[in-house]
Scaffold this motif. Structure first.
Motif, PDB file in Angstrom:
ATOM      1  N   ASP A   8       0.841  -1.200   0.000  1.00  0.00           N
ATOM      2  CA  ASP A   8       0.000   0.000   0.000  1.00  0.00           C
ATOM      3  C   ASP A   8       0.872   1.243   0.000  1.00  0.00           C
ATOM      4  OD1 ASP A   8      -2.429  -1.430   0.183  1.00  0.00           O
ATOM      5  OD2 ASP A   8      -2.172  -1.628   2.343  1.00  0.00           O
ATOM      6  N   VAL A   9       1.898   1.219   0.848  1.00  0.00           N
ATOM      7  CA  VAL A   9       2.791   2.361   0.951  1.00  0.00           C
ATOM      8  C   VAL A   9       4.178   1.880   1.376  1.00  0.00           C
ATOM      9  CG1 VAL A   9       2.109   2.843   3.350  1.00  0.00           C
ATOM     10  CG2 VAL A   9       3.169   4.648   1.982  1.00  0.00           C
ATOM     11  N   ILE A  10       5.191   2.417   0.737  1.00  0.00           N
ATOM     12  CA  ILE A  10       6.570   2.225   1.166  1.00  0.00           C
ATOM     13  C   ILE A  10       7.044   3.548   1.742  1.00  0.00           C
ATOM     14  CG2 ILE A  10       8.956   1.939   0.368  1.00  0.00           C
ATOM     15  CD1 ILE A  10       7.975  -0.203  -1.534  1.00  0.00           C
ATOM     16  N   ILE A  11       7.614   3.485   2.939  1.00  0.00           N
ATOM     17  CA  ILE A  11       8.116   4.674   3.616  1.00  0.00           C
ATOM     18  C   ILE A  11       9.638   4.608   3.603  1.00  0.00           C
ATOM     19  CG2 ILE A  11       8.197   5.942   5.791  1.00  0.00           C
ATOM     20  CD1 ILE A  11       5.444   4.604   6.427  1.00  0.00           C
ATOM     21  N   GLY A  93       1.945   4.190 -14.758  1.00  0.00           N
ATOM     22  CA  GLY A  93       1.832   5.213 -13.734  1.00  0.00           C
ATOM     23  C   GLY A  93       1.009   4.812 -12.536  1.00  0.00           C
ATOM     24  N   SER A  94       0.534   3.565 -12.478  1.00  0.00           N
ATOM     25  CA  SER A  94      -0.309   3.149 -11.358  1.00  0.00           C
ATOM     26  C   SER A  94       0.497   2.694 -10.152  1.00  0.00           C
ATOM     27  CB  SER A  94      -1.254   2.025 -11.796  1.00  0.00           C
ATOM     28  OG  SER A  94      -0.507   0.881 -12.193  1.00  0.00           O
ATOM     29  N   LEU A  95       1.752   2.323 -10.363  1.00  0.00           N
ATOM     30  CA  LEU A  95       2.589   1.823  -9.270  1.00  0.00           C
ATOM     31  C   LEU A  95       3.944   2.517  -9.272  1.00  0.00           C
ATOM     32  CD1 LEU A  95       2.002  -2.048  -9.516  1.00  0.00           C
ATOM     33  CD2 LEU A  95       0.919  -0.459  -7.924  1.00  0.00           C
ATOM     34  N   PHE A  96       4.537   2.538  -8.087  1.00  0.00           N
ATOM     35  CA  PHE A  96       5.910   3.014  -7.939  1.00  0.00           C
ATOM     36  C   PHE A  96       6.851   1.824  -7.854  1.00  0.00           C
ATOM     37  CE2 PHE A  96       3.480   6.580  -6.320  1.00  0.00           C
ATOM     38  CZ  PHE A  96       4.165   7.668  -6.825  1.00  0.00           C
ATOM     39  N   GLU A  97       8.020   1.982  -8.429  1.00  0.00           N
ATOM     40  CA  GLU A  97       9.100   1.013  -8.244  1.00  0.00           C
ATOM     41  C   GLU A  97      10.188   1.687  -7.421  1.00  0.00           C
ATOM     42  OE1 GLU A  97      11.942  -2.084 -10.701  1.00  0.00           O
ATOM     43  OE2 GLU A  97      11.197  -0.297 -11.719  1.00  0.00           O
ATOM     44  N   VAL A  98      10.450   1.132  -6.251  1.00  0.00           N
ATOM     45  CA  VAL A  98      11.489   1.646  -5.364  1.00  0.00           C
ATOM     46  C   VAL A  98      12.704   0.749  -5.531  1.00  0.00           C
ATOM     47  CG1 VAL A  98      12.111   2.199  -2.991  1.00  0.00           C
ATOM     48  CG2 VAL A  98       9.745   2.496  -3.758  1.00  0.00           C
ATOM     49  N   SER A 109       1.788   3.736  -3.228  1.00  0.00           N
ATOM     50  CA  SER A 109       2.168   5.088  -2.822  1.00  0.00           C
ATOM     51  C   SER A 109       3.513   5.029  -2.117  1.00  0.00           C
ATOM     52  CB  SER A 109       1.111   5.717  -1.904  1.00  0.00           C
ATOM     53  OG  SER A 109       1.004   4.989  -0.687  1.00  0.00           O
ATOM     54  N   VAL A 110       4.172   6.175  -2.049  1.00  0.00           N
ATOM     55  CA  VAL A 110       5.481   6.265  -1.398  1.00  0.00           C
ATOM     56  C   VAL A 110       5.514   7.515  -0.523  1.00  0.00           C
ATOM     57  CG1 VAL A 110       7.967   6.648  -1.736  1.00  0.00           C
ATOM     58  CG2 VAL A 110       6.734   5.032  -3.203  1.00  0.00           C
ATOM     59  N   THR A 278       4.029  14.471  -8.580  1.00  0.00           N
ATOM     60  CA  THR A 278       3.696  13.106  -8.974  1.00  0.00           C
ATOM     61  C   THR A 278       2.645  12.534  -8.029  1.00  0.00           C
ATOM     62  OG1 THR A 278       5.936  12.753  -9.824  1.00  0.00           O
ATOM     63  CG2 THR A 278       4.597  10.789  -9.392  1.00  0.00           C
ATOM     64  N   PRO A 279       1.458  12.215  -8.519  1.00  0.00           N
ATOM     65  CA  PRO A 279       0.419  11.666  -7.648  1.00  0.00           C
ATOM     66  C   PRO A 279       0.872  10.389  -6.938  1.00  0.00           C
ATOM     67  CG  PRO A 279      -0.505  12.304  -9.761  1.00  0.00           C
ATOM     68  CD  PRO A 279       0.987  12.386  -9.908  1.00  0.00           C
ATOM     69  N   GLY A 280       0.593  10.298  -5.651  1.00  0.00           N
ATOM     70  CA  GLY A 280       0.951   9.110  -4.883  1.00  0.00           C
ATOM     71  C   GLY A 280       2.279   9.198  -4.180  1.00  0.00           C
ATOM     72  N   LEU A 281       3.057  10.236  -4.480  1.00  0.00           N
ATOM     73  CA  LEU A 281       4.336  10.447  -3.806  1.00  0.00           C
ATOM     74  C   LEU A 281       4.184  11.591  -2.813  1.00  0.00           C
ATOM     75  CD1 LEU A 281       7.409  10.014  -3.450  1.00  0.00           C
ATOM     76  CD2 LEU A 281       7.755  11.584  -5.372  1.00  0.00           C
ATOM     77  N   PHE A 282       4.615  11.331  -1.588  1.00  0.00           N
ATOM     78  CA  PHE A 282       4.536  12.316  -0.518  1.00  0.00           C
ATOM     79  C   PHE A 282       5.912  12.438   0.138  1.00  0.00           C
ATOM     80  CE2 PHE A 282       0.585  10.104  -1.159  1.00  0.00           C
ATOM     81  CZ  PHE A 282      -0.347  11.120  -1.280  1.00  0.00           C
ATOM     82  N   CYS A 283       6.280  13.634   0.520  1.00  0.00           N
ATOM     83  CA  CYS A 283       7.585  13.853   1.131  1.00  0.00           C
ATOM     84  C   CYS A 283       7.404  14.508   2.491  1.00  0.00           C
ATOM     85  CB  CYS A 283       8.469  14.716   0.242  1.00  0.00           C
ATOM     86  SG  CYS A 283       8.926  13.906  -1.317  1.00  0.00           S
ATOM     87  N   ALA A 284       8.239  14.119   3.456  1.00  0.00           N
ATOM     88  CA  ALA A 284       8.069  14.592   4.829  1.00  0.00           C
ATOM     89  C   ALA A 284       9.416  14.730   5.514  1.00  0.00           C
ATOM     90  CB  ALA A 284       7.191  13.600   5.609  1.00  0.00           C
TER      91      ALA A 284
END
Length: 318
Positions: A8-11, A93-98, A109-110, A278-284
């Motif tokens: 679901d999400v990689i942090i 564009g539906s998934l992220f590759e980390v 999401s990331v 980029t939708p789905g990418l969040f930075c903190a």
């Protein structure tokens, strides 16, 4: 059918921002995977004393980081030690590759909370004597200089904190400040200026460090009261002196530089919900452009980013 290999999400990052995001992500019903390349707490783990985290009057950075890690793990967050190399969009564009040194992972999401690393001062010999007299972390390396003379380069909050910590173990501390004043908050300035163990050298910089295998000479360049430049070479027994550099941070934004806007210093520009272009990418946390970089603000960023990620993947409603 759900692909269990897709998170679901990689942090990315295990500082207060990343661990707070993990806590809030699990509570929102996500399955977060935290990728960490450092100890629990990230840079906060190298801080001797944290006395400004609300509700906790006196705690070491390492203990605070471990508490955050344990909390996230207790709630169900999973952890993997690795170094992230790049982050890309895949499958239309539906998934992220980390992409990590140990392999690739996929996520809907990331949350990127990789923080920042110490900035180098740029004096001659800094790279050569890294780990052999030049350090960027007083709590990590300060005990190697018990009873020895040390220099701290910088005039901000972190430099003053480093000087105060080193004053407990070193025979003397010289704070080398380029400007004619300290930029630290008042409480830190007062503590430094009132310490009998700390000498402040204003309008001064370290020009270079020299020696064989260890530092034996520290060269200072100063400007006197009349504006006349002076050069001073101080000699020490091999290994009898340490130089601690505390002149700011460099954001670790390279893995997301193609997916997010960066400011002129390389920090990620985010919206209030921590999202980027980029939708789905969040930075903190410390990697993003923000007026204040503290554990409490990083934790707040992580909470917001996790909530936003949960909405993005459809777990939470608007």
């Amino acid at each position: 059918m759900t692909d269990l290999n897709v998170r679901d999400v990689i942090i990315v990052g295990s500082g207060p921002a990343g661990l707070s995001a993990a806590i809030y992500a699990t509570r929102a019903g996500l399955r977060p995977l935290v990728i960490s390349s450092s100890a629990a707490g990230g840079q906060i783990a190298t801080t001797d004393l944290v006395d400004n985290y609300p509700g906790i009057e006196d705690i070491t950075g390492a203990e605070l980081g471990q508490r955050l890690w344990d909390h996230a793990e207790h709630l169900g967050a999973e952890f993997e030690f690795d170094q992230v190399v790049s982050i890309d969009r895949r499958e239309g564009g539906s998934l992220f590759e980390v992409v990590c040194e140990g392999g690739s992972l996929r996520a809907r999401s990331v949350i990127y909370a990789a923080g920042a690393s110490p900035r180098k001062a740029g004096f001659a010999g800094e790279n050569r004597f890294g780990g052999r007299g030049v350090s960027y972390c007083a709590t990590c390396d300060g005990m190697f200089y018990r009873g020895k003379e040390v220099f701290v380069v910088g005039g901000g909050n972190t430099a003053c904190e480093e000087a105060l910590y080193l004053a407990k173990v070193a025979s003397s501390v010289t704070l080398v400040v380029r400007k004619d004043h300290l930029r630290a908050m008042r409480s830190l300035r007062d503590a430094v200026l009132s310490s009998p163990m700390i000498k402040v050298r204003y309008l001064t910089r370290i020009e270079g460090v020299e020696g064989e295998s260890l530092i034996e000479r520290v060269v200072l360049a100063s400007v006197d009261a009349l504006g006349v430049p002076t050069r001073e070479e101080l000699s020490f027994a091999p290994g009898g002196v340490g130089v601690f550099v505390s002149v700011g941070q460099v954001p670790q934004s390279a893995p997301v530089c193609r997916l997010a806007e960066l400011d002129d210093q390389g920090y990620v520009v985010t919206r209030p919900d921590m999202s980027v272009a980029t939708p789905g990418l969040f930075c903190a946390g410390d990697v993003r452009a923000t007026p204040l970089r503290q554990a409490i603000t990083a934790a707040s960023d992580g909470a917001i980013a996790a909530t936003s990620a949960a909405r993005y993947v459809g777990v939470l409603g608007d």
